[in-house]
Design a protein around this motif. Structure first.
Motif, PDB file in Angstrom:
ATOM      1  N   SER A 122       0.834  -1.209   0.000  1.00 59.29           N
ATOM      2  CA  SER A 122       0.000   0.000   0.000  1.00 59.29           C
ATOM      3  C   SER A 122       0.869   1.260   0.000  1.00 59.29           C
ATOM      4  N   LEU A 123       1.972   1.214   0.745  1.00 56.99           N
ATOM      5  CA  LEU A 123       2.865   2.372   0.811  1.00 56.99           C
ATOM      6  C   LEU A 123       3.554   2.634  -0.526  1.00 56.99           C
ATOM      7  N   LEU A 124       3.757   1.594  -1.323  1.00 57.48           N
ATOM      8  CA  LEU A 124       4.439   1.758  -2.613  1.00 57.48           C
ATOM      9  C   LEU A 124       3.652   2.628  -3.584  1.00 57.48           C
ATOM     10  N   SER A 125       2.367   2.845  -3.300  1.00 58.42           N
ATOM     11  CA  SER A 125       1.569   3.690  -4.206  1.00 58.42           C
ATOM     12  C   SER A 125       1.890   5.172  -4.024  1.00 58.42           C
ATOM     13  N   HIS A 126       2.639   5.525  -2.987  1.00 53.28           N
ATOM     14  CA  HIS A 126       3.026   6.921  -2.755  1.00 53.28           C
ATOM     15  C   HIS A 126       4.484   7.115  -3.188  1.00 53.28           C
ATOM     16  N   CYS A 127       4.710   8.078  -4.062  1.00 48.77           N
ATOM     17  CA  CYS A 127       6.044   8.288  -4.639  1.00 48.77           C
ATOM     18  C   CYS A 127       7.099   8.532  -3.560  1.00 48.77           C
ATOM     19  N   GLU A 128       6.742   9.392  -2.570  1.00 45.37           N
ATOM     20  CA  GLU A 128       7.732   9.735  -1.555  1.00 45.37           C
ATOM     21  C   GLU A 128       8.135   8.503  -0.747  1.00 45.37           C
ATOM     22  N   VAL A 129       7.144   7.678  -0.395  1.00 46.69           N
ATOM     23  CA  VAL A 129       7.425   6.483   0.399  1.00 46.69           C
ATOM     24  C   VAL A 129       8.173   5.466  -0.452  1.00 46.69           C
ATOM     25  N   ARG A 130       7.785   5.362  -1.727  1.00 48.30           N
ATOM     26  CA  ARG A 130       8.413   4.385  -2.618  1.00 48.30           C
ATOM     27  C   ARG A 130       9.911   4.665  -2.749  1.00 48.30           C
ATOM     28  N   ASP A 131      10.277   5.937  -2.866  1.00 51.07           N
ATOM     29  CA  ASP A 131      11.694   6.287  -2.962  1.00 51.07           C
ATOM     30  C   ASP A 131      12.445   5.861  -1.707  1.00 51.07           C
ATOM     31  N   THR A 132      11.804   6.063  -0.564  1.00 52.73           N
ATOM     32  CA  THR A 132      12.443   5.692   0.713  1.00 52.73           C
ATOM     33  C   THR A 132      12.666   4.188   0.793  1.00 52.73           C
ATOM     34  N   LEU A 133      11.661   3.418   0.383  1.00 54.23           N
ATOM     35  CA  LEU A 133      11.754   1.960   0.463  1.00 54.23           C
ATOM     36  C   LEU A 133      12.807   1.407  -0.488  1.00 54.23           C
ATOM     37  N   LEU A 134      12.860   1.950  -1.714  1.00 52.67           N
ATOM     38  CA  LEU A 134      13.757   1.404  -2.725  1.00 52.67           C
ATOM     39  C   LEU A 134      15.214   1.798  -2.516  1.00 52.67           C
ATOM     40  N   GLN A 135      15.458   2.734  -1.614  1.00 48.50           N
ATOM     41  CA  GLN A 135      16.840   3.084  -1.306  1.00 48.50           C
ATOM     42  C   GLN A 135      17.531   1.986  -0.497  1.00 48.50           C
ATOM     43  N   ARG A 136      16.729   1.081   0.072  1.00 50.53           N
ATOM     44  CA  ARG A 136      17.300  -0.017   0.859  1.00 50.53           C
ATOM     45  C   ARG A 136      17.572  -1.200  -0.058  1.00 50.53           C
ATOM     46  N   ASP A 137      18.832  -1.614  -0.142  1.00 53.03           N
ATOM     47  CA  ASP A 137      19.219  -2.686  -1.070  1.00 53.03           C
ATOM     48  C   ASP A 137      18.578  -4.022  -0.726  1.00 53.03           C
ATOM     49  N   ASN A 138      18.273  -4.228   0.554  1.00 54.23           N
ATOM     50  CA  ASN A 138      17.776  -5.547   0.953  1.00 54.23           C
ATOM     51  C   ASN A 138      16.267  -5.686   0.824  1.00 54.23           C
ATOM     52  N   PHE A 139      15.572  -4.633   0.356  1.00 54.89           N
ATOM     53  CA  PHE A 139      14.104  -4.696   0.311  1.00 54.89           C
ATOM     54  C   PHE A 139      13.598  -5.702  -0.725  1.00 54.89           C
ATOM     55  N   PRO A 140      13.957  -5.571  -2.034  1.00 52.12           N
ATOM     56  CA  PRO A 140      13.448  -6.564  -2.995  1.00 52.12           C
ATOM     57  C   PRO A 140      13.877  -8.001  -2.688  1.00 52.12           C
ATOM     58  N   PRO A 141      15.152  -8.254  -2.303  1.00 52.48           N
ATOM     59  CA  PRO A 141      15.526  -9.645  -2.007  1.00 52.48           C
ATOM     60  C   PRO A 141      14.724 -10.243  -0.856  1.00 52.48           C
ATOM     61  N   SER A 142      14.431  -9.441   0.181  1.00 48.27           N
ATOM     62  CA  SER A 142      13.656  -9.977   1.312  1.00 48.27           C
ATOM     63  C   SER A 142      12.245 -10.346   0.880  1.00 48.27           C
ATOM     64  N   ILE A 143      11.663  -9.574  -0.030  1.00 48.33           N
ATOM     65  CA  ILE A 143      10.314  -9.895  -0.525  1.00 48.33           C
ATOM     66  C   ILE A 143      10.362 -11.178  -1.352  1.00 48.33           C
ATOM     67  N   MET A 144      11.431 -11.349  -2.154  1.00 51.81           N
ATOM     68  CA  MET A 144      11.552 -12.566  -2.984  1.00 51.81           C
ATOM     69  C   MET A 144      11.710 -13.802  -2.100  1.00 51.81           C
ATOM     70  N   ARG A 145      12.423 -13.665  -1.002  1.00 52.31           N
ATOM     71  CA  ARG A 145      12.550 -14.802  -0.073  1.00 52.31           C
ATOM     72  C   ARG A 145      11.188 -15.179   0.509  1.00 52.31           C
ATOM     73  N   LEU A 146      10.402 -14.180   0.848  1.00 54.24           N
ATOM     74  CA  LEU A 146       9.079 -14.451   1.417  1.00 54.24           C
ATOM     75  C   LEU A 146       8.122 -15.046   0.386  1.00 54.24           C
TER      76      LEU A 146
END
Length: 558
Positions: A467-491
């Motif tokens: 839900s937070l990814l739909s907001h540009c400002e929040v999306r930028d914050t989340l994607l700055q973390r390198d471990n975010f996409p890999p952790s989602i793929m593990r789940l």
């Protein structure tokens, strides 16, 4: 001195033997002897002497014999009445006079018999203080004898029979003899009796029986819910009626019946609003909580006109259980919108009720029972039209920061906080900017690692992050973390279907933002967007292979 009489070698034995021999001959003598036994039975120290001389046994014989005698007399009178009706025009005045005489004799005999049986019952009830003695009476079918007495009109006899039935109905092993449809129907009729003592005893007996689901179903057929709603108006009946209605409210069918008794629902809410103590009584609030879980009943609550007063009492008393009612009502989608509109109306004077709830949560951090209900209510307000900016400015974001500090809150509170963040992220106002400026996105990612063993929290975390990814400002914050996409793929490889499904949906959302994912994770490695697309493609192929394998196995089995 009764002690001397009880210790006499032959007195009680002689009386017992005389009653056994005379019970079919003289009702008056039987009454006198049973009255003597009754006087002794009032004192526990004489019970052993009474049982030793078989006084309880012979009293039970009197009760059995008089019950059979009454049945014979009633059948005989009914046959005579039918014979008179069959004569028709041939019926003479002498026939009517003779039948009238028979009826008068029957009523006189019934009065004397009622008196004798009443004395017998009181004496046996006193002796039944001993559980062993009570079991002996049950083995001799006393529950059936008692239920057969429920059609009598003698007040004292009815009271003693109901008192005995209430005592026996505590034990489940007596259920088979007590819970016959005709007995239940008669108890419901007695619950509407004009005599308050009779009605109350009947209701208390029904309460003991209503722990059984089959009995509750049978009672509903007899129309007891209507009766209980009517009795709520009378203070002497209120407590036992609330307890009975609570039992019935455990069944969805009974909850739906309350939709048709809207005046009863209004009465319940008024009892809640005007309850004299800071915390609403347990029976009343438990019933209200159960009813609020039913969507149609919740609609009736909101439309009753008393709901704003209920909310006002919650804000005033901070009663956690009453707040649970608000939470359940708001959990139904249609009712939630009606509730919001109801509280926003000018006449309700509660347009800031959500802000008031936020402040109540801020002051109740040390009360997890209240906190989880307040946060749950706010999390249920999921309409996109509801604005969250004012609540965020009132300190909601700071409260969420505090509650999501690792180890600070219980898991129930953490789960409601996560659901509330997702709710705010899905709103149509500018609340997303409040989230973007906070540390909440990063805290959610940390929780994803900390609570990885709790599938329910992980599922809700994934939904909140998506839900937070739909907001540009929040999306930028989340994607700055390198471990975010890999952790989602593990789940997404999780054995939990709910977790895997939410993770896959989150990856699909990430893949849509291709531009933001073009930054490579390494010099020679593909971009996160390419890795996510490749991962989703492999998952899709695995599903196809799994489906084909299952189809082949089914074909072989066939």
């Amino acid at each position: 001195d009764m002690g001397i009489l009880a210790e006499h070698d032959t007195l009680l034995g002689v009386l017992s033997r005389e009653l056994r021999e005379s019970l079919k001959k003289s009702v008056e003598l039987s009454i006198v002897i049973v009255c003597t036994f009754l006087c002794f039975s009032h004192f526990s120290q004489f019970h052993s002497a009474l049982m030793r001389h078989q006084c309880g046994d012979v009293t039970m014989r009197v009760l059995e014999y008089e019950s059979q005698r009454h049945q014979v007399r009633r059948d005989d009178l009914e046959r005579r009445r039918q014979a008179l009706q069959e004569k028709g025009d041939a019926l003479t005045s002498e026939d009517r006079k003779a039948f009238s005489k028979d009826e008068k004799k029957y009523r006189m005999q019934l009065r004397r018999q009622n008196k004798l049986m009443h004395i017998c019952l009181v004496g046996l009830l006193n002796l039944a203080e001993d559980v062993v003695v009570e079991k002996k009476m049950v083995n001799r079918k006393i529950p059936l004898l008692l239920t057969n007495l429920l059609d009598r009109t003698h007040v004292e006899l009815l009271l003693s029979a109901l008192q005995f039935l209430k005592k026996l109905s505590v034990f489940e092993e007596n259920k088979e003899q007590l819970c016959r449809p005709d007995a239940l129907a008669r108890l419901v009729q007695l619950a509407a009796n004009n005599n308050i003592r009779i009605a109350l005893l009947a209701l208390r007996t029904l309460f003991n029986m209503s722990f059984d689901e089959a009995v509750r179903a049978s009672l509903v057929e007899s129309g007891i819910v209507r009766l209980l709603v009517d009795h709520l108006r009378n203070p002497p009946f209120r407590h036992i009626c609330l307890r009975l209605l609570y039992h019935f409210s455990m069944d969805d069918r009974c909850k739906s019946l309350m939709v048709y008794y809207q005046e009863g629902m209004l009465m319940l809410l008024q009892l809640v609003v005007h309850f004299p103590e800071p915390r609403v009584g347990k029976d009343l609030i438990a019933l209200t909580i159960n009813l609020s879980t039913h969507a149609r009943v919740a609609e009736v609550m909101v439309a009753s006109g008393a709901f704003p007063h209920v909310m006002l009492r919650v804000l005033k008393t901070r009663d956690p259980l009453l707040c649970k009612v608000i939470r359940h009502v708001s959990s139904h989608r249609d009712t939630m919108e009606a509730m919001h509109e109801c509280l926003q109306e000018d006449r309700a004077r509660m347009s800031k009720w959500m802000v008031d709830l936020v402040r109540m949560a801020q002051n109740g951090v040390d009360n997890p029972d209240l906190l989880v209900e307040v946060l749950g209510t706010l999390a249920n307000m999921s309409s996109p039209e509801i604005g969250w900016g004012e609540q965020c400015e009132a300190g909601l974001v700071d409260l969420l920061h505090r509650l999501l500090v690792p180890g600070f809150s219980e898991d129930d509170v953490v789960l409601e906080c996560i659901a509330l963040i997702a709710n705010i992220a899905l709103s149509n106002d500018d609340a997303g900017s409040h989230l973007a400026e906070s540390r909440l996105p990063g805290i959610l990612q940390e929780l994803l690692i900390e609570k990885s063993d709790d599938d329910e929290i992980v599922t809700q975390l994934l939904f909140a992050l998506r839900s937070l990814l739909s907001h540009c400002e929040v999306r930028d914050t989340l994607l700055q973390r390198d471990n975010f996409p890999p952790s989602i793929m593990r789940l997404a490889r999780s054995k939990s279907p709910a977790v895997a499904s939410q993770a896959t949906k989150t990856l699909q959302v990430l893949a849509e933002f291709n531009g933001e994912l073009q930054a490579d994770s390494g010099d020679d490695s593909p971009s996160w967007a390419e890795q996510i697309r490749l991962f989703l493609f492999e998952q899709h192929n695995a599903c196809i292979r799994g489906g084909r394998r299952a189809a082949t196995e089914r074909a072989r089995a066939a």
